[in-house]
Design a protein around this motif. Structure first.
Motif, PDB file in Angstrom:
ATOM      1  N   SER A 158      46.222  44.090  35.669  1.00 19.12           N
ATOM      2  CA  SER A 158      46.678  44.537  36.985  1.00 19.12           C
ATOM      3  C   SER A 158      45.605  44.248  38.039  1.00 19.12           C
ATOM      4  O   SER A 158      44.587  43.608  37.764  1.00 19.12           O
ATOM      5  CB  SER A 158      47.020  46.030  36.942  1.00 19.12           C
ATOM      6  N   GLU A 159      45.831  44.746  39.242  1.00 21.13           N
ATOM      7  CA  GLU A 159      44.977  44.385  40.377  1.00 21.13           C
ATOM      8  C   GLU A 159      43.527  44.811  40.206  1.00 21.13           C
ATOM      9  O   GLU A 159      42.616  44.174  40.733  1.00 21.13           O
ATOM     10  CB  GLU A 159      45.545  44.989  41.653  1.00 21.13           C
ATOM     11  N   TRP A 163      51.657  36.170  37.927  1.00 26.16           N
ATOM     12  CA  TRP A 163      51.327  37.037  39.058  1.00 26.16           C
ATOM     13  C   TRP A 163      49.826  37.143  39.318  1.00 26.16           C
ATOM     14  O   TRP A 163      49.408  37.760  40.284  1.00 26.16           O
ATOM     15  CB  TRP A 163      51.894  38.444  38.816  1.00 26.16           C
ATOM     16  N   HIS A 192      53.839  39.684  30.294  1.00 29.96           N
ATOM     17  CA  HIS A 192      53.716  38.259  29.973  1.00 29.96           C
ATOM     18  C   HIS A 192      53.320  38.094  28.512  1.00 29.96           C
ATOM     19  O   HIS A 192      52.257  38.563  28.089  1.00 29.96           O
ATOM     20  CB  HIS A 192      52.659  37.621  30.875  1.00 29.96           C
ATOM     21  N   ARG A 215      49.257  44.316  42.346  1.00 25.02           N
ATOM     22  CA  ARG A 215      49.657  44.327  40.944  1.00 25.02           C
ATOM     23  C   ARG A 215      49.375  45.728  40.427  1.00 25.02           C
ATOM     24  O   ARG A 215      48.250  46.053  40.082  1.00 25.02           O
ATOM     25  CB  ARG A 215      48.868  43.294  40.125  1.00 25.02           C
ATOM     26  N   ARG A 223      47.857  37.536  42.907  1.00 22.58           N
ATOM     27  CA  ARG A 223      48.534  38.331  43.927  1.00 22.58           C
ATOM     28  C   ARG A 223      47.722  39.592  44.210  1.00 22.58           C
ATOM     29  O   ARG A 223      47.072  40.139  43.334  1.00 22.58           O
ATOM     30  CB  ARG A 223      49.943  38.718  43.464  1.00 22.58           C
ATOM     31  N   GLN A 240      56.176  43.073  35.272  1.00 24.04           N
ATOM     32  CA  GLN A 240      55.135  42.102  34.935  1.00 24.04           C
ATOM     33  C   GLN A 240      54.620  42.311  33.510  1.00 24.04           C
ATOM     34  O   GLN A 240      53.637  43.003  33.271  1.00 24.04           O
ATOM     35  CB  GLN A 240      53.988  42.195  35.953  1.00 24.04           C
TER      36      GLN A 240
END
Length: 239
Positions: A35-36, A114, A85, A120, A117, A83
């Motif tokens: 994630s972000e 992603w 994958h 996330r 980006r 999300q």
């Protein structure tokens, strides 16, 4: 009533699918947080950590020492509700060559679309549900199903993780976690990657569950590889 119906269907589906597969000692879903809050450097360290751990000779020897001498592994990278994958589809690990094959596939897996980006979020609850669905597609059968979560933050989007955790445990699934502390990219308010009481306590209270479930701790991504290796050893030692 609807929830129980869905759970019953999942149980029946898992049982029917596993009955057709070869026996293994564990179905292991490796779920890596991308994630972000995960930087590019941390992403690489996490990926390499999973790869090096699965091909570690001590880990392979523990796999071979199990009743059936093999396990089945799935590797997935995830962020928010939409999300997930698949890095490596289900693959049986029974010896060093097959373990090295999984490690190679993890290292060379395509980057999730992603990545890069700015937004996330982190939905641990959704990746748990994703793994539950994927257990039904495994080409192997085992009474022991484990979801191995590695993350540096709390569940901040999607369904409540404690509710989904309870549903998974009711289906006979064990959820273990590797809490990655000291992220290089914490959220500004700090509550996501550094919740009150600490990340370990958060995972213990909300994420892990099932017989023998535990939380392992990595002090930053620099120690991730060593800690995921120790985590595998703990999970496999009981086999």
């Amino acid at each position: 009533m609807v929830r129980m119906g869905v759970m019953g269907f999942c149980l029946a589906l898992c049982a029917a699918t596993q009955a057709r597969g070869e026996p293994v000692d564990i179905l292991l879903c490796l779920a890596a947080d991308v994630s972000e809050s995960v930087t590019a450097q941390e992403y690489d360290l996490q990926k390499e950590g999973h790869a090096s751990a699965i091909e570690d000779p001590t880990v392979v020897n523990l796999i071979r020492a199990g009743r059936h001498g093999r396990i089945a592994v799935l590797y997935v990278e995830w962020a928010d509700q939409e999300q997930q994958h698949e890095g490596v589809d289900w693959q049986v690990v029974a010896d060093l060559p097959s373990a090295r094959d999984v490690a190679r596939k993890i290292r060379t897996a395509a980057t999730p679309p992603w990545i890069g980006r700015k937004v996330r979020n982190t939905s641990i609850s959704e990746v748990v549900q994703y793994c539950l669905r994927r257990f039904a597609t495994a080409p192997a059968a085992s009474r022991r199903m484990v979801i191995d979560i590695s993350s540096d933050g709390t569940n901040n989007v999607g369904a409540r993780i404690d509710h989904i955790r309870d549903q998974a445990v009711a289906q006979g699934v064990v959820i273990n976690a590797l809490a990655i502390e000291d992220s290089l990219s914490p959220f500004p308010d700090g509550t996501h990657t550094r919740p009150i009481g600490g990340l370990v306590r958060y995972f213990e209270a909300n994420v892990v569950g099932g017989p023998g479930a535990f939380v392992q701790v990595a002090k930053g991504y620099g120690s991730f590889g060593d800690m995921i290796r120790k985590k595998f050893i703990l999970e496999l030692a009981g086999l």
